[in-house]
Design a protein around this motif. Structure first.
Motif, short mmCIF file in Angstrom:
data_model
loop_
_atom_site.label_atom_id
_atom_site.label_comp_id
_atom_site.label_asym_id
_atom_site.label_seq_id
_atom_site.Cartn_x
_atom_site.Cartn_y
_atom_site.Cartn_z
N ALA A 14 14.45 20.36 28.86
CA ALA A 14 13.73 19.06 29.34
C ALA A 14 14.66 18.15 30.09
O ALA A 14 14.05 17.18 30.97
CB ALA A 14 14.01 18.41 27.81
N TRP A 15 15.90 18.45 30.19
CA TRP A 15 16.80 17.84 31.22
C TRP A 15 16.23 17.89 32.81
O TRP A 15 16.23 17.07 33.57
CB TRP A 15 18.02 18.20 31.28
N GLY A 16 15.75 19.37 33.06
CA GLY A 16 15.38 19.83 34.32
C GLY A 16 14.15 19.23 34.80
O GLY A 16 13.79 19.22 35.90
N LYS A 17 13.51 18.44 33.91
CA LYS A 17 12.11 18.13 34.35
C LYS A 17 12.38 16.43 34.82
O LYS A 17 11.15 15.97 35.40
CB LYS A 17 11.12 17.99 32.98
N PHE A 18 13.31 15.93 34.66
CA PHE A 18 13.83 14.65 35.04
C PHE A 18 13.88 14.73 36.59
O PHE A 18 14.80 15.50 37.02
CB PHE A 18 14.74 13.87 34.20
N ALA A 19 13.32 13.90 37.41
CA ALA A 19 13.78 13.75 38.85
C ALA A 19 15.27 13.04 39.06
O ALA A 19 15.30 11.96 38.49
CB ALA A 19 12.58 12.68 39.49
N MET A 20 16.03 13.67 39.82
CA MET A 20 17.35 13.20 39.83
C MET A 20 17.63 13.62 41.51
O MET A 20 17.21 14.67 42.00
CB MET A 20 18.42 14.32 39.06
N SER A 21 18.52 12.74 42.03
CA SER A 21 19.01 13.10 43.16
C SER A 21 19.76 14.77 43.39
O SER A 21 20.24 15.18 42.32
CB SER A 21 19.97 12.15 43.59
N HIS A 22 19.60 15.00 44.53
CA HIS A 22 20.18 16.19 44.94
C HIS A 22 21.85 16.50 44.41
O HIS A 22 22.37 17.31 44.18
CB HIS A 22 20.03 16.75 46.17
N ASP A 23 22.37 15.12 44.86
CA ASP A 23 23.98 15.21 44.93
C ASP A 23 24.04 15.28 43.31
O ASP A 23 25.21 15.95 43.05
CB ASP A 23 24.45 13.70 45.24
N VAL A 24 23.29 14.43 42.74
CA VAL A 24 23.71 14.58 40.86
C VAL A 24 23.44 16.20 40.45
O VAL A 24 24.13 16.83 39.82
CB VAL A 24 22.68 13.86 40.26
N VAL A 25 22.41 16.90 40.78
CA VAL A 25 22.27 18.21 40.55
C VAL A 25 23.24 19.24 41.14
O VAL A 25 23.63 20.18 40.42
CB VAL A 25 20.72 18.70 41.04
N ILE A 26 23.61 19.08 42.37
CA ILE A 26 24.49 19.94 43.11
C ILE A 26 25.87 19.68 42.22
O ILE A 26 26.63 20.90 41.91
CB ILE A 26 24.72 19.55 44.33
N SER A 27 26.48 18.49 41.79
CA SER A 27 27.37 18.16 41.11
C SER A 27 27.43 19.13 39.81
O SER A 27 28.35 19.54 39.26
CB SER A 27 27.98 16.76 40.82
N HIS A 28 26.39 19.20 39.07
CA HIS A 28 26.22 19.59 37.79
C HIS A 28 26.19 21.27 37.93
O HIS A 28 26.75 21.79 37.12
CB HIS A 28 24.63 19.30 37.42
#
Length: 232
Positions: A14-28
């Motif tokens: 479910a978390w992965g379906k939200f649109a997030m900035s690449h910076d947020v995803v990369i940090s994660h």
């Protein structure tokens, strides 16, 4: 309190379906603790490729595709396939670097069509981790299932499955709305151009994901970016 593994996986999806900035995803992807991993060769809901790959769940939710350094000559020998022309110049055990290099190459050219990808250490080994595409479907599978429109007009085998034949013609003939088809063609052209620029030796529709809006993502770039490794 430790959560049930099924609950953890559901929350991550479910978390992965939200649109997030690449910076947020990369940090994660870089810093999150990997709490679950599953070999794609054993998964029932996806089709695994020739290289060793794992679907991982990362603490704080979110999933990724993890790949250790690929010894591609050995892998292709084991599965009995001929390695792609030109791939012999890929240094062995550098697949994780090429995954990351491809992500950066696409973005440098203004083509944001590779999911965020990082390199990190896991259990003492260097690996690549790429964001799992939760909102997209492998393009041929999605179209064959009628996800993007009716396939009733397409020729079929006796068992009712569409005859794919030429894959590009099959894909384009299944999209009837002109605007959606134009968007798909533009994305496909960008993918072809980037495959050439990154000296990709394994670009095929099995590695192309499509969203409901006709947006594409290009994954499994382990035989790409041969000439970019030294710059990343």
């Amino acid at each position: 309190e430790q959560k049930d593994p099924a609950q953890v996986a559901a929350e991550a999806k479910a978390w992965g379906k939200f649109a997030m900035s690449h910076d947020v995803v990369i940090s994660h992807l870089e810093t999150g603790r990997i709490v679950q991993q599953e070999s794609l060769a054993e998964a029932k809901d996806v089709e695994a490729g020739a290289t060793e790959s794992y679907r991982v769940t990362i603490e704080g939710n979110g999933r990724g595709i993890m790949k250790p350094p690929a010894f591609h000559d050995k892998i292709h020998a084991q599965v009995g396939t001929q390695i792609a022309e030109g791939a012999g110049s890929c240094p062995i055990n550098t697949g994780h670097l090429r995954e990351k290099a491809t992500y950066h190459a696409y973005n440098m050219m203004g083509v944001s069509k590779v999911p965020p990808t990082v390199t990190r250490s896991h259990e003492g080994l260097p690996v690549s981790v790429q964001q799992w595409s939760e909102t997209k479907t492998p393009i041929l599978a999605g179209i064959t299932m009628g996800k993007f429109g009716s396939v009733e007009h397409l020729p079929k085998y006796k068992d009712g499955n569409p005859i794919i034949g030429n894959e590009t013609a099959f894909i384009l003939s299944s999209i009837k709305e002109p605007e959606r088809k134009e968007k798909l063609i533009a994305s496909m052209k960008e993918g072809v151009a980037m495959a050439i620029l990154t000296t990709h030796n394994d670009q095929h529709y099995g590695n192309v994901m499509i969203g409901d809006d006709m947006s594409l993502s290009f994954i499994d770039n382990i035989l790409s970016s041969i000439n970019l490794i030294s710059t990343t």
